[in-house]
Enzyme design. Structure first.
Site, mmCIF file in Angstrom:
data_model
loop_
_atom_site.group_PDB
_atom_site.id
_atom_site.type_symbol
_atom_site.label_atom_id
_atom_site.label_comp_id
_atom_site.label_asym_id
_atom_site.label_seq_id
_atom_site.Cartn_x
_atom_site.Cartn_y
_atom_site.Cartn_z
ATOM 1 N N GLY A 229 43.201 -10.322 7.822
ATOM 2 C CA GLY A 229 42.397 -9.356 7.914
ATOM 3 C C GLY A 229 42.329 -8.573 9.073
ATOM 4 O O GLY A 229 43.017 -8.628 9.904
ATOM 5 N N ASP B 180 37.760 -8.577 0.473
ATOM 6 C CA ASP B 180 36.719 -7.684 0.454
ATOM 7 C C ASP B 180 37.055 -6.167 0.298
ATOM 8 O O ASP B 180 36.369 -5.245 0.165
ATOM 9 C CB ASP B 180 36.191 -7.730 1.850
ATOM 10 C CG ASP B 180 35.436 -9.098 2.087
ATOM 11 O OD1 ASP B 180 35.076 -9.638 1.027
ATOM 12 O OD2 ASP B 180 35.024 -9.397 3.255
ATOM 13 N N MET C 178 30.981 -11.951 -2.454
ATOM 14 C CA MET C 178 31.170 -11.753 -1.090
ATOM 15 C C MET C 178 31.403 -10.200 -0.757
ATOM 16 O O MET C 178 31.428 -9.370 -1.310
ATOM 17 C CB MET C 178 32.733 -12.549 -0.791
ATOM 18 C CG MET C 178 32.581 -13.988 -0.843
ATOM 19 S SD MET C 178 34.117 -14.722 -0.417
ATOM 20 C CE MET C 178 33.917 -16.617 -0.289
ATOM 21 N N ARG D 64 30.864 -8.825 3.592
ATOM 22 C CA ARG D 64 29.624 -8.938 4.644
ATOM 23 C C ARG D 64 29.187 -7.513 5.000
ATOM 24 O O ARG D 64 28.350 -7.279 5.211
ATOM 25 C CB ARG D 64 30.018 -9.410 5.793
ATOM 26 C CG ARG D 64 30.112 -11.218 5.646
ATOM 27 C CD ARG D 64 30.288 -11.816 7.110
ATOM 28 N NE ARG D 64 31.486 -11.567 7.548
ATOM 29 C CZ ARG D 64 32.680 -12.304 7.229
ATOM 30 N NH1 ARG D 64 32.495 -13.310 6.554
ATOM 31 N NH2 ARG D 64 33.806 -12.154 8.177
ATOM 32 N N HIS E 198 33.449 -19.647 -2.837
ATOM 33 C CA HIS E 198 34.772 -19.652 -2.712
ATOM 34 C C HIS E 198 35.769 -19.607 -3.750
ATOM 35 O O HIS E 198 36.999 -19.346 -3.827
ATOM 36 C CB HIS E 198 35.551 -20.588 -1.519
ATOM 37 C CG HIS E 198 35.025 -20.363 0.061
ATOM 38 N ND1 HIS E 198 33.826 -20.552 0.433
ATOM 39 C CD2 HIS E 198 35.881 -20.139 1.018
ATOM 40 C CE1 HIS E 198 33.740 -20.358 1.599
ATOM 41 N NE2 HIS E 198 34.894 -19.990 2.105
ATOM 42 N N THR F 4 46.650 3.315 -23.632
ATOM 43 C CA THR F 4 47.937 2.775 -24.380
ATOM 44 C C THR F 4 48.506 1.705 -23.284
ATOM 45 O O THR F 4 48.533 1.883 -22.250
ATOM 46 C CB THR F 4 48.926 3.935 -24.658
ATOM 47 O OG1 THR F 4 50.143 3.116 -25.137
ATOM 48 C CG2 THR F 4 49.060 4.682 -23.524
ATOM 49 N N ARG G 27 67.486 -23.714 -17.589
ATOM 50 C CA ARG G 27 66.944 -22.748 -18.999
ATOM 51 C C ARG G 27 66.846 -21.411 -18.424
ATOM 52 O O ARG G 27 66.005 -21.425 -17.430
ATOM 53 C CB ARG G 27 66.350 -23.484 -19.679
ATOM 54 C CG ARG G 27 65.650 -22.741 -21.046
ATOM 55 C CD ARG G 27 64.823 -23.694 -21.789
ATOM 56 N NE ARG G 27 65.533 -24.562 -22.529
ATOM 57 C CZ ARG G 27 65.170 -25.560 -23.165
ATOM 58 N NH1 ARG G 27 63.882 -25.545 -23.394
ATOM 59 N NH2 ARG G 27 66.088 -26.562 -23.772
#
Length: 887
Positions: free
Chosen positions: A179, A227, A269, A271, A360, A594, A632
């Site tokens: 952040g 946020d 959430m 703030r 959360h 579409t 695979r």
């Protein structure tokens, strides 16, 4: 002979005496830097270094060209990667892209575990990352390298210890995903770096050579925040996934609310940022909203809220839903809490009210397609930004503006973000909203207009300006069609227009299957998939007269068509036949919907995000099956017609080994390359093989079908892997619309009604023709219906170009369309296509680094001045106006 060959190729070499033979040895290096020695002895696979091997002087004329390995493969850098702050879905895909792109560009990536705490602790918390270390990261939520609060890093000594640990590991660049607080810390570390290096050298903790080598540290940040609160980017990593968690929860809550006629107050959430709350309210059809940037305008907001909710209940609505951001406030900055709202609804209205605080859960779960896509694109561009940087380059943050990846100066981006909180504190709420993305204020305005039933609405128009607007679905079903219809109907009703629903596409219009909508007709349509009105691919061409008759019979003055390529060609046909049928001379707008996203004039069609999420979720499950079987490969067929959009974006988000699209086609050389890559990977992974997937567009090739590609894969596997197929089919057209499709549908629908309204009013302005001599075969305008427009610009398509909504006349789109293949002529997702091969390891030396597959950076570099202009008065940047290449 060997000497002549090497000289002819310009390769440097040396000649050495061979103690075991009469001949000399010739030593050189190959382009990757490996030692190559030529000698006469057979079966001598390794030559140990020996003091007996002495270089001889070379008497050959001419100076051999030295091979510079560094310049050939690029400068190697050691790049640290850490995640910090709150976790966000999409961080792991971002870490994966950074690690693999770093190896591709011949750099050494290092995990720094537990964020800044790991940087301070050092030791085992800093570890070189290998290619396979990030396998499976795409589908994982949270952050696999951890995040933690670090009090020590807030102190000078703690940061100095972090610098020492970076230098010990040879790290000269840092990628930080977090952040605004985390990025601020990173920029501070960059600013202090020279003083830390000097202090460490003076203390004898590092040598002078190390001090000289590590004089600067390059920082590149990416915003991981649910946020979506960075001011200078339209979307942050994690926001879209968090919105999906909210919508999943609220969709479930509405079921029980409907059963008991309850009111629910849901806290989400945010703030200082109301993006999650606003988009959740739009996506779920919430009745009321509280966000920090736009507090309730009235002092007695409690009474206003009660009046609004009661009006909807009186109209027949069984539920009431209020969305409140955790940072919601009133005009005096007093907090507005969910429990307080509940008490008001219970005491004043007598509603059985419940509170749900999602908490959360919004951070949890697998990342959505968009967050994987965004994290991957930004992670790749972070490495490119580091390699382009010079010692004077400021710390950067990778963002996204107008659907383009950008590099921005980190300091200014953080300052703009900080201004939002400052504006709210100063009660300058208009400034706070202006610092959000350009769509934020428009979304907020449109939400307020359609959220509630307002019989006495101030938006009610005078009688002579009220219109009869028909809404019709055409083409295949796509997520968001019903949301667009709901928004249009409710906006029309609040303004006094008459919305008319046309059932079963153009055949239904020909038969007159037209119903007048009321408020409750579209209740619950926000979360409904498919087409509630009914849709088909039939065109109006066979019965144009019947279409004109029904338009006249029902007094339809404007037409809104929601659909894909068939809807586009239908509106084009109506516009081209206006001279034959005067009833077609009304404003018409097409909202593209579409899953194929193959309509010109827009970068996104409704339904494409929903379909991509379905593909990515399916590939996650199929890859799990493939990994369980170890060796695979699954070849998965996806829709898209002749447009490779779904295959490319879902291939990047789902971790496809490669994709086959109509734009590229499929041939034997391409299949041979892919089979060779698969074999090489499975050979090296014996005993620990992972499952792999390949996405194949349904029309990638007329010859090589999905089934045939899988058979060729297995036939040429050499027994190292098996191949299976999976056809997703119409799963991609169904299901609940994704929140992004719901929000786009709301924006497009509201803008379309505004556009139709304006075009109709223009057409109603009848000129005075009393003194004008007209041809005998031409009627005066006053004898035509009130709404009559033959202008080409009154039949248009609405599209999302970047972050801007545009209306383009359908006639102008003709030159942008390949009608034979039913696709637009421009492709904007090419950057994603090149990354698919690179991140799956095609052409990459996974062990030593380097890549033969080219990658062209698509990021747009923005300066501090660019950001100031963008968030000043103009709100536009010319450099963002080019063709989009990111997301």
């Amino acid at each position: 002979t060997i000497k002549d060959i090497l000289k002819g190729g310009g390769h440097a070499f040396t000649v050495h005496a061979d103690p075991k033979a009469d001949s000399d040895r010739i030593a050189t290096r190959d382009p990757l830097g490996n030692d190559v020695v030529f000698m006469l002895q057979a079966n001598s696979f390794s030559i140990p270094s020996s003091p007996e091997v002495k270089p001889l002087k070379i008497s050959e004329p001419g100076t051999p060209i030295e091979f510079d390995l560094e310049s050939a493969i690029g400068p190697q850098k050691n790049i640290g990667i850490l995640t910090s702050g709150g976790d966000a879905q999409g961080m792991n895909p971002c870490v994966r892209a950074v690690v693999r792109m770093a190896i591709t560009r011949n750099c050494r990536p290092f995990f720094i575990y537990e964020g800044y705490q790991g940087l301070v602790d050092g030791g085992s918390k800093i570890k070189e990352a290998k290619w396979t270390d990030v396998s499976g990261f795409l589908a994982l939520g949270g952050t696999m390298i951890g995040t933690a609060r670090c009090q020590a890093f807030r102190e000078l000594e703690g940061r100095r210890t972090g610098v020492l640990n970076l230098i010990k590991n040879g790290i000269d660049a840092l990628v930080v995903i977090g952040g605004d607080g985390s990025l601020t810390g990173a920029d501070r570390l960059r600013a202090e770096w020279p003083s830390h290096v000097q202090a460490l050298e003076q203390a004898g903790q590092i040598s002078k050579e190390d001090a000289d080598k590590y004089r600067t540290l390059m920082i590149v940040g990416m915003v991981g925040s649910i946020d979506n609160d960075l001011a200078s980017t339209d979307m942050t990593i994690g926001a879209c996934s968090a919105l999906e968690r909210i919508c999943e929860s609220v969709d479930a809550i509405l079921s029980t609310a409907m059963s008991h006629q309850r009111a629910f107050v849901v806290e989400v959430m945010g703030r200082h940022c109301g993006w999650l709350a606003l988009n959740a309210a739009i996506s779920t059809g919430a009745d009321y909203l509280f966000i920090p940037e736009a507090p309730p305008s009235k002092d007695d907001w409690e009474a206003s809220m009660c009046k609004t909710l009661k009006a909807s209940r009186d109209a027949g609505k069984r539920t009431s839903l209020v969305i409140v951001a955790e940072g919601a406030i009133d005009r005096d900055l007093n907090p507005i809490k969910a429990e307080y709202i509940k008490d008001i609804l219970s005491t004043r209205l007598g509603y059985d009210t419940r509170v749900t605080i999602l908490g959360h859960v919004q951070r949890g779960g697998a990342p959505s397609h968009f967050d994987r896509f965004l994290g991957t694109m930004q992670g790749a561009e972070a490495i490119e930004a580091i390699l382009r940087a010079t010692p004077t380059t400021p710390s950067l943050v990778i963002g996204m503006l107008e659907n383009k990846i950008t590099t921005q100066p980190l300091k200014e981006a953080i300052e703009l973000t900080g201004q939002v909180a400052q504006a709210i504190e100063a009660k300058d709420f208009a400034r706070a909203i202006s610092l959000r993305s350009s769509a934020f204020s428009k979304q907020l305005k449109s939400y307020k207009e359609i959220a509630n039933f307002n019989p006495d609405s101030k938006m009610k128009l005078p009688e002579h300006l009220r219109l009869r607007i028909a809404i019709l679905h055409a083409g295949a079903p796509a997520g968001g069609m019903n949301t667009a219809t709901r928004s249009a109907v409710r906006l029309c009703l609040n303004r006094g227009h008459t919305p008319l629903g046309v059932h079963n596409g153009f055949p239904g219009l020909m038969r007159g299957e037209i119903t007048e909508f009321d408020w409750l007709s579209v209740d619950g349509w926000t979360i409904a998939g498919g087409s509630k009105l009914g849709t088909n691919r039939d065109q109006p061409t066979p019965q144009l007269g019947a279409v004109a008759f029904q338009l006249q019979k029902h007094g339809i003055q404007a037409l809104m068509v929601v659909g894909g390529f068939e809807a586009y060609t239908a509106v084009l046909e109506l516009a081209r036949n206006r001279t034959q049928y005067p009833a077609f001379n009304i404003p018409m707008v097409l909202i593209p919907a579409t899953v194929s996203n193959n309509v010109p004039g827009t970068e996104f069609s409704l339904g494409s995000d929903t379909a991509t999420n379905v593909i990515v979720q399916a590939t996650d499950m199929i890859k799990q099956s493939a990994s369980s079987n170890r060796r695979r490969v699954f070849v998965i067929e996806v829709q898209g017609g002749n447009c490779g959009y779904l295959a490319v974006v879902a291939g990047l988000s789902g971790g496809s080994t490669t994709v086959y699209t109509p734009e590229e086609g499929v041939d034997l050389s391409r299949l041979q390359r892919d089979i060779s890559h698969l074999r090489s990977r499975y050979i090296k992974e014996l005993g620990r093989s992972e499952g792999r997937i390949t996405l194949c567009n349904e029309k990638a090739s007329q010859i090589y079908s999905t089934e045939m590609i899988a058979k060729i894969y297995e036939a040429e596997s050499g027994g190292f892997y098996g191949a299976r197929t999976s056809v997703l089919g119409h799963l991609q057209q169904g299901g609940t619309p994704s929140p992004l499709d719901r929000c786009r549908a709301n924006t497009m629908s509201v803008d379309s009604i505004n556009w139709l309204q304006a075009k109709c009013w223009e057409a109603m302005d009848v000129p005075n023709e009393d003194n004008i001599r007209l041809p005998a075969d031409k009627l005066k305008r006053k004898y035509f219906p009130p709404v009559y427009s033959a202008l080409s610009d009154s039949a248009a398509m609405i599209g999302v170009i970047g972050s801007e909504v545009r209306f383009t006349p359908v006639e102008d789109l003709v030159r942008q369309t390949d009608f034979k293949r039913r696709v637009p002529r421009t492709i904007w997702w090419s950057a994603a296509r090149q990354l698919i091969d690179i991140l799956s390891g095609v052409g990459v030396d996974i062990e030593k680094g380097g890549c033969s597959t080219p990658y062209k950076s698509c990021a747009i570099d923005l300066t501090a001045d660019d950001l100031m202009r963008l968030y000043g008065q103009t709100r536009r940047l010319s450099k963002l106006g080019g063709s989009p290449t990111a997301v």
